[in-house]
Design a protein around this motif. Sequence first.
Motif, PDB file in Angstrom:
ATOM      1  N   LYS A 110      45.509  29.147  34.305  1.00  6.47           N
ATOM      2  CA  LYS A 110      46.730  29.131  33.296  1.00  6.47           C
ATOM      3  C   LYS A 110      46.693  29.727  32.157  1.00  6.47           C
ATOM      4  O   LYS A 110      47.417  29.650  31.292  1.00  6.47           O
ATOM      5  CB  LYS A 110      47.429  27.704  33.372  1.00  6.47           C
ATOM      6  CG  LYS A 110      47.679  26.993  34.654  1.00  6.47           C
ATOM      7  CD  LYS A 110      48.775  27.693  35.344  1.00  6.47           C
ATOM      8  CE  LYS A 110      49.094  26.821  37.016  1.00  6.47           C
ATOM      9  NZ  LYS A 110      49.766  25.690  36.516  1.00  6.47           N
ATOM     10  N   TRP A 111      45.567  30.494  31.988  1.00  6.93           N
ATOM     11  CA  TRP A 111      45.302  31.106  30.472  1.00  6.93           C
ATOM     12  C   TRP A 111      45.308  32.603  30.929  1.00  6.93           C
ATOM     13  O   TRP A 111      44.962  33.396  30.038  1.00  6.93           O
ATOM     14  CB  TRP A 111      43.878  30.777  30.180  1.00  6.93           C
ATOM     15  CG  TRP A 111      43.886  29.581  29.388  1.00  6.93           C
ATOM     16  CD1 TRP A 111      44.614  28.458  29.656  1.00  6.93           C
ATOM     17  CD2 TRP A 111      42.966  29.289  28.110  1.00  6.93           C
ATOM     18  NE1 TRP A 111      44.298  27.470  28.632  1.00  6.93           N
ATOM     19  CE2 TRP A 111      43.267  27.810  27.993  1.00  6.93           C
ATOM     20  CE3 TRP A 111      41.987  30.143  27.636  1.00  6.93           C
ATOM     21  CZ2 TRP A 111      42.829  27.365  26.803  1.00  6.93           C
ATOM     22  CZ3 TRP A 111      41.545  29.384  26.373  1.00  6.93           C
ATOM     23  CH2 TRP A 111      41.770  27.935  26.206  1.00  6.93           C
ATOM     24  N   GLY A 112      45.651  33.175  32.021  1.00  7.55           N
ATOM     25  CA  GLY A 112      45.895  34.450  32.275  1.00  7.55           C
ATOM     26  C   GLY A 112      44.573  35.551  32.651  1.00  7.55           C
ATOM     27  O   GLY A 112      44.551  36.635  32.256  1.00  7.55           O
ATOM     28  N   ASN A 113      43.428  34.740  32.894  1.00  7.89           N
ATOM     29  CA  ASN A 113      42.217  35.449  32.963  1.00  7.89           C
ATOM     30  C   ASN A 113      41.499  35.072  34.397  1.00  7.89           C
ATOM     31  O   ASN A 113      41.801  33.928  34.965  1.00  7.89           O
ATOM     32  CB  ASN A 113      41.239  34.918  31.881  1.00  7.89           C
ATOM     33  CG  ASN A 113      41.819  35.405  30.573  1.00  7.89           C
ATOM     34  OD1 ASN A 113      42.272  36.460  30.290  1.00  7.89           O
ATOM     35  ND2 ASN A 113      41.572  34.323  29.586  1.00  7.89           N
ATOM     36  N   SER A 114      41.335  36.243  34.973  1.00  4.82           N
ATOM     37  CA  SER A 114      40.571  36.128  36.297  1.00  4.82           C
ATOM     38  C   SER A 114      39.167  35.739  36.200  1.00  4.82           C
ATOM     39  O   SER A 114      38.357  36.809  36.532  1.00  4.82           O
ATOM     40  CB  SER A 114      40.928  37.581  37.323  1.00  4.82           C
ATOM     41  OG  SER A 114      42.327  37.464  37.342  1.00  4.82           O
ATOM     42  N   PHE A 152      43.322  45.932  32.632  1.00  8.18           N
ATOM     43  CA  PHE A 152      44.369  46.230  33.696  1.00  8.18           C
ATOM     44  C   PHE A 152      43.872  45.901  34.973  1.00  8.18           C
ATOM     45  O   PHE A 152      44.902  45.159  35.909  1.00  8.18           O
ATOM     46  CB  PHE A 152      44.125  48.142  33.771  1.00  8.18           C
ATOM     47  CG  PHE A 152      44.955  48.476  34.875  1.00  8.18           C
ATOM     48  CD1 PHE A 152      46.397  48.621  34.582  1.00  8.18           C
ATOM     49  CD2 PHE A 152      44.696  48.855  35.919  1.00  8.18           C
ATOM     50  CE1 PHE A 152      47.301  48.935  35.470  1.00  8.18           C
ATOM     51  CE2 PHE A 152      45.394  49.713  36.917  1.00  8.18           C
ATOM     52  CZ  PHE A 152      46.808  49.481  36.923  1.00  8.18           C
ATOM     53  N   LEU A 153      42.663  45.781  35.419  1.00  3.84           N
ATOM     54  CA  LEU A 153      42.245  45.020  36.751  1.00  3.84           C
ATOM     55  C   LEU A 153      42.298  43.560  36.763  1.00  3.84           C
ATOM     56  O   LEU A 153      42.954  43.126  37.595  1.00  3.84           O
ATOM     57  CB  LEU A 153      40.650  45.395  37.028  1.00  3.84           C
ATOM     58  CG  LEU A 153      40.263  46.750  37.296  1.00  3.84           C
ATOM     59  CD1 LEU A 153      38.707  46.903  37.422  1.00  3.84           C
ATOM     60  CD2 LEU A 153      41.056  47.335  38.444  1.00  3.84           C
ATOM     61  N   ASN A 154      42.439  43.029  35.533  1.00  8.88           N
ATOM     62  CA  ASN A 154      42.787  41.687  35.563  1.00  8.88           C
ATOM     63  C   ASN A 154      44.278  41.377  35.788  1.00  8.88           C
ATOM     64  O   ASN A 154      44.610  40.255  36.268  1.00  8.88           O
ATOM     65  CB  ASN A 154      42.363  40.934  34.223  1.00  8.88           C
ATOM     66  CG  ASN A 154      42.853  39.725  33.802  1.00  8.88           C
ATOM     67  OD1 ASN A 154      42.209  38.818  34.631  1.00  8.88           O
ATOM     68  ND2 ASN A 154      43.693  39.419  33.041  1.00  8.88           N
ATOM     69  N   GLY A 211      51.989  36.545  34.036  1.00  6.73           N
ATOM     70  CA  GLY A 211      52.761  36.719  32.754  1.00  6.73           C
ATOM     71  C   GLY A 211      51.766  36.779  31.673  1.00  6.73           C
ATOM     72  O   GLY A 211      51.986  37.833  30.652  1.00  6.73           O
ATOM     73  N   LEU A 212      50.893  36.181  31.360  1.00  5.87           N
ATOM     74  CA  LEU A 212      49.786  36.327  30.171  1.00  5.87           C
ATOM     75  C   LEU A 212      48.818  37.376  30.304  1.00  5.87           C
ATOM     76  O   LEU A 212      48.458  38.152  29.409  1.00  5.87           O
ATOM     77  CB  LEU A 212      48.920  34.912  30.026  1.00  5.87           C
ATOM     78  CG  LEU A 212      49.677  33.794  29.781  1.00  5.87           C
ATOM     79  CD1 LEU A 212      48.775  32.478  29.901  1.00  5.87           C
ATOM     80  CD2 LEU A 212      50.234  34.019  28.234  1.00  5.87           C
ATOM     81  N   SER A 213      48.431  37.716  31.818  1.00  7.14           N
ATOM     82  CA  SER A 213      47.607  38.966  31.868  1.00  7.14           C
ATOM     83  C   SER A 213      48.353  40.129  31.498  1.00  7.14           C
ATOM     84  O   SER A 213      47.770  41.082  30.538  1.00  7.14           O
ATOM     85  CB  SER A 213      47.269  39.113  33.255  1.00  7.14           C
ATOM     86  OG  SER A 213      48.489  39.364  34.068  1.00  7.14           O
TER      87      SER A 213
END
Length: 315
Positions: free
Chosen positions: A223-227, A146-148, A167-169
């Motif tokens: 671009k993989w949806g990860n912070s 959720f925080l990501n 979008g991926l997140s």
Amino acid sequence: MWVCFSFILQDPSVTQVTTSSAEPVDQYSPFPQSNDGLATQTTPYQPAVLQPSTEPSPQASAAAAQANLLRQQEELERKAAELDRRELELKSRGSTGKENNWPPLPKSFPIKPCFYQDFSEEIPTEYQRVCKMMYYLWMFNCVTLFLNLLACLAYFTTDATYGVDFGLSILWLILFTPCSFLCWYRPVYKAFRTDSSFSFFFFFFVFFCQVVIFIIQSVGIPKWGNSGWISAFTIIGTNKAVGAIMIIVAILFTICAVISVILLKMVHSMYRRTGASFQKAQQEFSQGVFTNKTFQTAAAGAASSAAQGAMRGNN
């Protein structure tokens, strides 16, 4: 002669007969008299009277039969409704036969709990600590996802080209939250509860993939949806606030990866003490497949289709 007749009359036996008080023959009645002195009355003759027929008419018989059928139909419908209610109640209680309590939702909520979970009752004492830690890891992972999502949203506000990360997140949050619960937490819970070799092997396979996912999320490939770390260091030069948020999320992903590796080793050490083996896992899997109703129905349908095809070919 008169003398002779007189002599006969004077005979004692003749005198007794002539002086007897017995009633004459013509006054003798063969029917005894009642005690009260009244003569017995004979029942007068009554002619036979035909009784009316008591058999119901065809219309009455049909109406009675229809009413009986309606009553039986109502009884069957009532029993069917009762069976449906009991079946729904059993389904809501799950395989344990107890009422599901997870997730803990209000009774007025339209969605009911799907699982039953009680560490103190179902999990042996020596496994409760590790099982609870696996549950806390799942919750920690959900919070991190959720925080990501929030970090990717902040990342997207600084640069519109990173909309794919946002979008991926959202997809990772929707996908990994229930899948992680079903694919590795519930199997390890069942493994500790029933000492199931198949559940242990299934958990090891899926959880190893989860560890790899944690590592990828902590790295933070753009671009993989990860912070993760790479994304955080990329944005921190232009926007320190967003970079700080993404670094916090990267730290959380790293913590998830480290804890998951530790718990994987702990579960594996406990698995070796339970006496589980690959052969037991194969037996449990085969028994579960062959006793599954869906598999039995599919096998029966396939066998029936094959038999009909063979008969048609012979014809």
